[in-house]
Design a protein around this motif. Sequence first.
Motif, PDB file in Angstrom:
ATOM      1  N   LYS A 230      34.995  29.485  34.396  1.00  0.00           N
ATOM      2  CA  LYS A 230      35.745  28.500  34.704  1.00  0.00           C
ATOM      3  C   LYS A 230      36.438  27.894  33.158  1.00  0.00           C
ATOM      4  N   ASN A 233      38.925  30.217  32.070  1.00  0.00           N
ATOM      5  CA  ASN A 233      40.232  30.302  33.151  1.00  0.00           C
ATOM      6  C   ASN A 233      40.240  31.818  33.490  1.00  0.00           C
ATOM      7  N   GLN A 235      40.739  34.260  36.099  1.00  0.00           N
ATOM      8  CA  GLN A 235      41.493  34.203  37.425  1.00  0.00           C
ATOM      9  C   GLN A 235      41.089  34.859  38.634  1.00  0.00           C
TER      10      GLN A 235
END
Length: 295
Positions: A230, A233, A235
């Motif tokens: 997280k 980031n 995906q």
Amino acid sequence: MDRLIERFIHYLAVERGLSQNTLESYQRDLIAYTEFLRKNGISDINQTRRANIIAYLAEMQKMGRATSTISRTLASTRAFYGFLLRDGLIDGDPTSNLESPKIEKRLPQVLSVKDVEVLLESPDLRTHTGLRDKAMLELLYASGIRVSELVSLNLEDVNLNMGFLKCYGKGAKERIIPLGGVALKMLGEYLNRARHKLVRDETELSLFVNHHGQRLTRQGFWKIIKKYAKTANIQIKITPHTLRHSFATHLLENGADLRSVQEMLGHADISTTQIYTHITKSRLKEVYAKTHPRA
């Protein structure tokens, strides 16, 4: 039937040396199966017939269970009856000639080299837990070991001077894996600066410990990698095996031979390792489609 399941699990643990996770998986499958038998008036394992097993698998399908789950359940049941037959506890094997449902092999999700770099740079090295997390992530990507193998490592399993680690995979099979310079450096940093701050009992043998000073669990690591995914980031959907898949794929993309990757991953059958060649081929197609002027 419960006692027979206990005997079978004991046999798998002692004679076959299967991991705790695998034992729990077998136990869950067989408990659910025998509960189904009881609901249908069968309390003696000798009373079961082929039709009972087919009915149970059909019920699982109606409940929307994945094909892989149904196939695994049949494998657990087949192994259970095979054990009972060998020990003379049943007269025949009702699973004989039952075909497993065909499973479509899904290509595992892998991270790009860039995403791996961002993920590995996420831990805060100013903290003891950050040093631990960085060492774990670097070690996973450097070695391709399973998360269960990672959390099972003891201090004696890592040799920083020689640059390798020793781990025990499925069936308690030992393998020796070389480590790269970055992983070795971070392991040294963790051992010199952080581990003794986290450990409360000096007799603790675990390489990686939690904030209580006890062996880190698979669940604990799962929370850690989700947190950093997280932060970075990322995906794609991260799993505990994502770095293992990325390790294998990146090795093959850079020219490693399949047999060497098989050995490092601890796969008994090279066909299991071959799935990563499909990933590299699909990536080549993507590159071709994006870059060739007449693609």
